[in-house]
Design an enzyme around this catalytic site. Structure first.
Site, mmCIF file in Angstrom:
data_model
loop_
_atom_site.group_PDB
_atom_site.id
_atom_site.type_symbol
_atom_site.label_atom_id
_atom_site.label_comp_id
_atom_site.label_asym_id
_atom_site.label_seq_id
_atom_site.Cartn_x
_atom_site.Cartn_y
_atom_site.Cartn_z
ATOM 1 N N HIS A 46 31.306 -70.505 29.766
ATOM 2 C CA HIS A 46 31.082 -70.372 28.340
ATOM 3 C C HIS A 46 31.009 -71.726 27.637
ATOM 4 O O HIS A 46 31.920 -72.526 27.726
ATOM 5 C CB HIS A 46 32.237 -69.537 27.764
ATOM 6 C CG HIS A 46 32.294 -69.512 26.267
ATOM 7 N ND1 HIS A 46 31.314 -68.937 25.519
ATOM 8 C CD2 HIS A 46 33.222 -69.977 25.403
ATOM 9 C CE1 HIS A 46 31.641 -69.034 24.237
ATOM 10 N NE2 HIS A 46 32.789 -69.674 24.141
ATOM 11 N N ASP A 47 29.881 -71.973 26.956
ATOM 12 C CA ASP A 47 29.748 -73.121 26.063
ATOM 13 C C ASP A 47 30.065 -74.440 26.762
ATOM 14 O O ASP A 47 30.955 -75.187 26.349
ATOM 15 C CB ASP A 47 30.681 -72.916 24.854
ATOM 16 C CG ASP A 47 30.315 -73.830 23.682
ATOM 17 O OD1 ASP A 47 29.241 -74.448 23.748
ATOM 18 O OD2 ASP A 47 31.106 -73.920 22.731
ATOM 19 N N LEU A 48 29.339 -74.738 27.814
ATOM 20 C CA LEU A 48 29.530 -75.989 28.551
ATOM 21 C C LEU A 48 29.133 -77.167 27.665
ATOM 22 O O LEU A 48 28.000 -77.247 27.185
ATOM 23 C CB LEU A 48 28.670 -75.973 29.822
ATOM 24 C CG LEU A 48 28.705 -77.215 30.704
ATOM 25 C CD1 LEU A 48 30.104 -77.454 31.247
ATOM 26 C CD2 LEU A 48 27.701 -77.075 31.841
#
Length: 354
Positions: A46-48
């Site tokens: 999630h959301d690197l």
């Protein structure tokens, strides 16, 4: 992870900018981390971004566990700035493994430029062959044209509009390995960190909480049992052994059995029955329910229980460590680090007096 985030070293450096060799190492290590996650069936991250990359004692880059989406198999969870969001998320509201590769491409741009450049703007620069505008001026003379061109090419492939046209993590690793220097300089040298420097020492439980290794946390809590409840568990109303009292203790015993066998949903239910009666107060029960909540992806409830455990037993280091783990799970990293430090101080004091 005492040496801050990638964002700190790329965007807010105070002494010297990150060296090119270190940037390449970050890219490779992250690609390897994503490949490892994929091999373990955890391809969704999630959301690197640059705030999710941290550096260990020796300055080695590590991918934090904050972005692992444990129970979001539909891929609907995403919170990054819309300018950096994968195009398919705007179309469908879903995140896929290809979306993670897109985010990896934005990280490659960060490493190249030392700035957070929107992918659309970067792609325009790449199409216009204006690579000099894209590259961090602090890196002048540190890399060859071939190295810079290859990283730009990889970033461009990762940022393709159609998910199917992006590479997978395995091919990213294969492309990045040849860019590493034959004689690898230790990470702590490239980062300017004294070898072996640490912020403060941590016990196995403290380290497990920082790593978010909940299996290790469970093993430690199970092993120590209720010995820390002495002097903290209090009876609010002493009464004869009624059916209600017996039922209350049975709830706790059932919770302990469920906790031991890692049935964390059942543990939450049984410990809740024990707590709600209010006849006895046990910091260990709150700690065990806190970890059970974490195992069920309920970090806010876990945080509340960890705080309650410390209200009952203010100098109990385990409560501070569990607060840290809950805060890490909530993405509140600065508060989590403070809680870790508080836990280590309480534990040191405890060890000194014992």
């Amino acid at each position: 992870m005492p040496h801050e985030t990638l964002a700190k070293h790329l965007f807010h450096w105070e002494t010297q900018p990150m060296k090119w060799a270190m940037r390449l190492r970050v890219a490779l290590y992250l690609a390897q981390a994503l490949e490892y996650c994929t091999s373990k069936g955890r391809a969704l991250y999630h959301d690197l971004n640059a705030y999710r990359v941290v550096f260990d004692d020796d300055g080695n880059p590590r991918l934090s566990c904050f972005g692992l989406m444990k129970n979001s198999r539909d891929g609907k969870s995403y919170s990054t700035n819309l300018a950096f969001t994968p195009p398919e998320y705007l179309r469908t509201g879903r995140v896929t493994s290809e979306s993670v590769i897109y985010s990896f491409g934005t990280l490659l741009l960060d490493l190249l430029s030392g700035k957070h450049i929107p992918p659309s703007h970067a792609l325009d620069l790449i199409r216009d062959r204006n690579i000099q505008m894209l590259t961090d001026s602090c890196l002048e003379g540190q890399f060859s044209n071939d190295e810079g061109t290859e990283l730009v090419r990889l970033a461009s492939r990762c940022l393709q509009y159609e998910p199917r046209e992006r590479p997978n993590s395995k091919s990213l690793v294969a492309a990045l390995i040849p860019l590493q220097k034959e004689t690898e300089v230790p990470s702590h040298v490239l980062m300017g960190i004294p070898h072996g420097a640490t912020a403060f020492s941590l016990s196995p439980l403290g380290e497990a909480c920082v790593r978010m290794d909940m299996t290790a946390m469970h093993e430690i809590l199970e092993k120590i049992g209720y010995k820390d409840d002495e002097g903290a568990a209090t009876e609010l109303s002493f009464q004869m052994w009624t059916n209600q009292m017996q039922e209350t203790l049975n709830s706790k015993k059932k919770g302990d059995v469920a906790f031991r066998h890692k049935d964390f949903r059942a543990a939450v239910e049984c410990y809740t029955q024990f707590i709600d009666v209010g006849t006895m107060v046990s910091p260990t029960v709150f700690a065990r329910r806190s970890l059970s909540y974490l195992m069920n992806d309920m970090p806010l409830e876990a945080l509340n229980d960890a705080v309650q455990a410390q209200v009952i037993s203010p100098v109990w280091h385990i409560a501070s460590y569990l607060q840290a783990a809950s805060l890490f799970a909530l993405g509140r990293e600065n508060e989590a680090q403070i809680a870790v430090k508080e836990g280590s101080i309480l534990e040191e004091k405890r060890n000194a007096t014992s």
